[in-house]
Motif scaffolding. Structure first.
Motif, PDB file in Angstrom:
ATOM      1  N   LEU A  76       0.661  -1.361  -0.003  1.00 35.71           N
ATOM      2  CA  LEU A  76      -0.051   0.118   0.010  1.00 35.71           C
ATOM      3  C   LEU A  76       0.893   1.368  -0.012  1.00 35.71           C
ATOM      4  O   LEU A  76       0.227   2.350  -0.372  1.00 35.71           O
ATOM      5  N   GLN A  77       2.095   1.196   0.109  1.00 33.39           N
ATOM      6  CA  GLN A  77       3.229   2.214   0.146  1.00 33.39           C
ATOM      7  C   GLN A  77       4.161   2.150  -0.803  1.00 33.39           C
ATOM      8  O   GLN A  77       4.945   3.046  -0.891  1.00 33.39           O
ATOM      9  N   THR A  78       3.937   1.137  -1.735  1.00 34.24           N
ATOM     10  CA  THR A  78       4.853   1.280  -3.013  1.00 34.24           C
ATOM     11  C   THR A  78       4.762   2.292  -3.798  1.00 34.24           C
ATOM     12  O   THR A  78       3.759   3.086  -4.093  1.00 34.24           O
ATOM     13  N   THR A  79       5.953   2.491  -4.250  1.00 33.72           N
ATOM     14  CA  THR A  79       6.096   3.399  -5.460  1.00 33.72           C
ATOM     15  C   THR A  79       6.176   3.001  -6.840  1.00 33.72           C
ATOM     16  O   THR A  79       6.343   3.556  -7.855  1.00 33.72           O
ATOM     17  N   THR A  80       6.596   1.563  -6.991  1.00 33.62           N
ATOM     18  CA  THR A  80       6.714   0.935  -8.166  1.00 33.62           C
ATOM     19  C   THR A  80       5.507   0.350  -8.962  1.00 33.62           C
ATOM     20  O   THR A  80       5.480   0.001 -10.103  1.00 33.62           O
ATOM     21  N   MET A  81       4.542   0.040  -7.970  1.00 34.22           N
ATOM     22  CA  MET A  81       3.314  -0.421  -8.720  1.00 34.22           C
ATOM     23  C   MET A  81       2.671   0.325  -9.683  1.00 34.22           C
ATOM     24  O   MET A  81       2.387   1.299  -9.445  1.00 34.22           O
ATOM     25  N   GLN A  82       2.320  -0.225 -10.938  1.00 36.88           N
ATOM     26  CA  GLN A  82       1.979   0.399 -12.063  1.00 36.88           C
ATOM     27  C   GLN A  82       0.299  -0.027 -12.201  1.00 36.88           C
ATOM     28  O   GLN A  82      -0.633   0.498 -12.821  1.00 36.88           O
ATOM     29  N   ARG A  83       0.267  -1.485 -12.217  1.00 38.28           N
ATOM     30  CA  ARG A  83      -1.069  -2.084 -12.321  1.00 38.28           C
ATOM     31  C   ARG A  83      -1.459  -3.193 -11.379  1.00 38.28           C
ATOM     32  O   ARG A  83      -0.644  -3.877 -10.716  1.00 38.28           O
ATOM     33  N   LEU A  84      -2.751  -2.929 -10.917  1.00 39.36           N
ATOM     34  CA  LEU A  84      -3.388  -3.793  -9.791  1.00 39.36           C
ATOM     35  C   LEU A  84      -4.623  -4.313 -10.075  1.00 39.36           C
ATOM     36  O   LEU A  84      -5.529  -3.559 -10.437  1.00 39.36           O
ATOM     37  N   LYS A  85      -4.896  -5.351 -10.302  1.00 42.27           N
ATOM     38  CA  LYS A  85      -6.301  -6.032 -10.404  1.00 42.27           C
ATOM     39  C   LYS A  85      -6.684  -6.870  -9.413  1.00 42.27           C
ATOM     40  O   LYS A  85      -6.050  -7.808  -8.790  1.00 42.27           O
ATOM     41  N   ILE A  86      -7.903  -6.393  -8.868  1.00 39.02           N
ATOM     42  CA  ILE A  86      -8.684  -7.249  -7.860  1.00 39.02           C
ATOM     43  C   ILE A  86      -9.922  -7.388  -8.354  1.00 39.02           C
ATOM     44  O   ILE A  86     -10.830  -6.854  -8.271  1.00 39.02           O
ATOM     45  N   ARG A  87     -10.195  -9.034  -8.410  1.00 43.17           N
ATOM     46  CA  ARG A  87     -11.391  -9.347  -8.758  1.00 43.17           C
ATOM     47  C   ARG A  87     -12.054 -10.378  -7.902  1.00 43.17           C
ATOM     48  O   ARG A  87     -11.387 -11.467  -7.585  1.00 43.17           O
ATOM     49  N   ASN A  88     -13.438 -10.288  -7.760  1.00 40.95           N
ATOM     50  CA  ASN A  88     -13.933 -11.390  -6.795  1.00 40.95           C
ATOM     51  C   ASN A  88     -13.363 -11.594  -5.530  1.00 40.95           C
ATOM     52  O   ASN A  88     -13.349 -12.790  -4.926  1.00 40.95           O
ATOM     53  N   CYS A  89     -13.100 -10.590  -4.968  1.00 37.28           N
ATOM     54  CA  CYS A  89     -12.589 -10.419  -3.486  1.00 37.28           C
ATOM     55  C   CYS A  89     -13.322  -9.618  -2.603  1.00 37.28           C
ATOM     56  O   CYS A  89     -13.053  -8.413  -2.444  1.00 37.28           O
ATOM     57  N   PRO A  90     -14.675  -9.869  -2.433  1.00 37.78           N
ATOM     58  CA  PRO A  90     -15.534  -9.019  -1.648  1.00 37.78           C
ATOM     59  C   PRO A  90     -15.125  -8.179  -0.545  1.00 37.78           C
ATOM     60  O   PRO A  90     -15.515  -7.047  -0.573  1.00 37.78           O
ATOM     61  N   LEU A  91     -14.252  -8.883   0.468  1.00 34.94           N
ATOM     62  CA  LEU A  91     -13.779  -8.101   1.545  1.00 34.94           C
ATOM     63  C   LEU A  91     -12.828  -7.257   1.320  1.00 34.94           C
ATOM     64  O   LEU A  91     -12.513  -6.199   1.896  1.00 34.94           O
ATOM     65  N   GLN A 118     -12.799  -5.515  -1.758  1.00 39.21           N
ATOM     66  CA  GLN A 118     -13.429  -4.539  -2.785  1.00 39.21           C
ATOM     67  C   GLN A 118     -14.456  -3.729  -1.998  1.00 39.21           C
ATOM     68  O   GLN A 118     -14.972  -2.701  -2.578  1.00 39.21           O
ATOM     69  N   GLU A 119     -14.740  -3.883  -0.809  1.00 35.04           N
ATOM     70  CA  GLU A 119     -15.485  -2.995  -0.139  1.00 35.04           C
ATOM     71  C   GLU A 119     -14.946  -1.775   0.079  1.00 35.04           C
ATOM     72  O   GLU A 119     -13.894  -1.421   0.265  1.00 35.04           O
ATOM     73  N   ARG A 120     -15.951  -0.668  -0.302  1.00 33.95           N
ATOM     74  CA  ARG A 120     -15.214   0.834  -0.162  1.00 33.95           C
ATOM     75  C   ARG A 120     -15.391   1.356   1.294  1.00 33.95           C
ATOM     76  O   ARG A 120     -14.654   2.210   1.362  1.00 33.95           O
ATOM     77  N   ASP A 121     -16.046   0.699   2.268  1.00 34.14           N
ATOM     78  CA  ASP A 121     -16.136   1.128   3.558  1.00 34.14           C
ATOM     79  C   ASP A 121     -16.006   0.127   4.216  1.00 34.14           C
ATOM     80  O   ASP A 121     -15.717  -1.327   3.923  1.00 34.14           O
ATOM     81  N   GLY A 122     -15.792   0.268   5.583  1.00 35.17           N
ATOM     82  CA  GLY A 122     -15.513  -0.758   6.765  1.00 35.17           C
ATOM     83  C   GLY A 122     -14.214  -1.606   6.444  1.00 35.17           C
ATOM     84  O   GLY A 122     -13.109  -0.887   6.457  1.00 35.17           O
ATOM     85  N   GLU A 123     -14.313  -2.618   6.148  1.00 40.21           N
ATOM     86  CA  GLU A 123     -13.117  -3.497   6.132  1.00 40.21           C
ATOM     87  C   GLU A 123     -12.554  -3.410   4.815  1.00 40.21           C
ATOM     88  O   GLU A 123     -11.246  -3.737   4.395  1.00 40.21           O
ATOM     89  N   GLY A 124     -12.970  -2.638   4.119  1.00 39.66           N
ATOM     90  CA  GLY A 124     -12.397  -2.259   2.527  1.00 39.66           C
ATOM     91  C   GLY A 124     -11.373  -1.118   2.630  1.00 39.66           C
ATOM     92  O   GLY A 124     -11.365  -0.388   1.773  1.00 39.66           O
ATOM     93  N   GLU A 125     -11.006  -0.806   3.871  1.00 37.31           N
ATOM     94  CA  GLU A 125     -10.359   0.340   4.101  1.00 37.31           C
ATOM     95  C   GLU A 125      -9.048   0.621   3.124  1.00 37.31           C
ATOM     96  O   GLU A 125      -8.739   1.570   2.950  1.00 37.31           O
ATOM     97  N   ASP A 126      -8.355  -0.457   2.852  1.00 39.07           N
ATOM     98  CA  ASP A 126      -7.221  -0.590   2.077  1.00 39.07           C
ATOM     99  C   ASP A 126      -7.416   0.046   0.449  1.00 39.07           C
ATOM    100  O   ASP A 126      -6.509   0.343   0.130  1.00 39.07           O
ATOM    101  N   TRP A 127      -8.731   0.165   0.103  1.00 39.17           N
ATOM    102  CA  TRP A 127      -8.907   0.787  -1.092  1.00 39.17           C
ATOM    103  C   TRP A 127      -8.509   2.292  -1.055  1.00 39.17           C
ATOM    104  O   TRP A 127      -8.115   2.711  -2.039  1.00 39.17           O
ATOM    105  N   ARG A 128      -8.751   2.992  -0.126  1.00 38.94           N
ATOM    106  CA  ARG A 128      -8.533   4.399   0.066  1.00 38.94           C
ATOM    107  C   ARG A 128      -7.113   4.485   0.070  1.00 38.94           C
ATOM    108  O   ARG A 128      -6.358   5.661  -0.690  1.00 38.94           O
ATOM    109  N   LYS A 129      -6.239   3.473   0.693  1.00 37.13           N
ATOM    110  CA  LYS A 129      -4.697   3.623   0.654  1.00 37.13           C
ATOM    111  C   LYS A 129      -4.368   3.128  -0.640  1.00 37.13           C
ATOM    112  O   LYS A 129      -3.313   3.646  -1.142  1.00 37.13           O
TER     113      LYS A 129
END
Length: 215
Positions: free
Chosen positions: A177-192, A194-205
């Protein structure tokens, strides 16, 4: 065989319980150090042999359909590894220090008295660029507990990551979540994840990764 560059090891695909013979066979094979690409399919052992970390020229590794494996192999010391695919290891619940294979790994100690000056710098997966994680039904997340080191580095060149069909995965490691080299990230069918709120806090990072082109 000493100059072999590519190998695919496919074990008996029958749906059986833990098979010690698979562990013994994989250990006995001793793939040559020259190997650059390796696939391990339908492996029924519960652990991976230490001989995997002797593949110093390995660039691509694919591990698929290992239904009895509970832990990922120790791969962090593979200096040449660039691409890793892991799928259908259905008993793996967490990814931890055993995967990084960091020397001197211990629980992180945040106290002021803990000193980093006596610890040498460590780099896990120094040339790693692409990571694919698929159909890991029990995987919850990544939890690395390492001694605080000023120069600690994990996957410093990681630029592409694809995570799919991991219904219980709810946490990504902080270094990602702190990387500077990541260019593409795909997340599919991982409901926890991909949540935008609650436990999906990593999305904001994730949205603040500087060079990320899309999720």
């Amino acid at each position: 065989m000493k100059n072999l560059l590519l190998s695919k090891l496919s074990f008996d695909g029958e749906d059986r319980k833990v098979n010690d013979e698979d562990e013994q066979l994989l250990e006995a094979l001793h793939p040559p150090p020259s190997l650059e690409e390796l696939g391990i399919l339908y492996y029924r052992g519960s652990i991976f042999p230490n001989s995997l970390i002797s593949l110093t020229n390995l660039r691509t590794l694919k591990i698929r359909w290992g239904k009895n494996c509970e832990h990922l192999p120790a791969l962090g010391k593979l200096q040449s590894l660039e691409k890793l695919t892991i799928s259908d290891l259905r008993r793996v619940k967490t990814v931890g220090n055993e995967f990084l294979e960091l020397e001197g790994s211990t629980d992180y100690d945040p106290s002021p008295s803990s000193s980093s000056s006596s610890s040498s710098s460590v780099t896990a997966f120094p040339k790693f660029k692409s990571l694919f994680i698929w159909k890991m039904s029990e995987l919850v997340g990544w939890d690395y507990r390492i001694t605080r080191k000023d120069n600690n580095s994990i996957m410093p060149r990681l630029s592409f990551m694809d995570i799919g069909n991991c219904p219980n995965m709810k946490k990504l490691p902080n270094y990602l979540l702190q990387t500077t080299t990541m260019q593409r990230l795909k997340i599919r069918n991982c409901p926890l994840l991909q949540e935008r709120d609650g436990e999906g806090e990593d999305w904001r990072k994730i949205s603040h990764i500087p060079h990320l082109r899309g999720i």
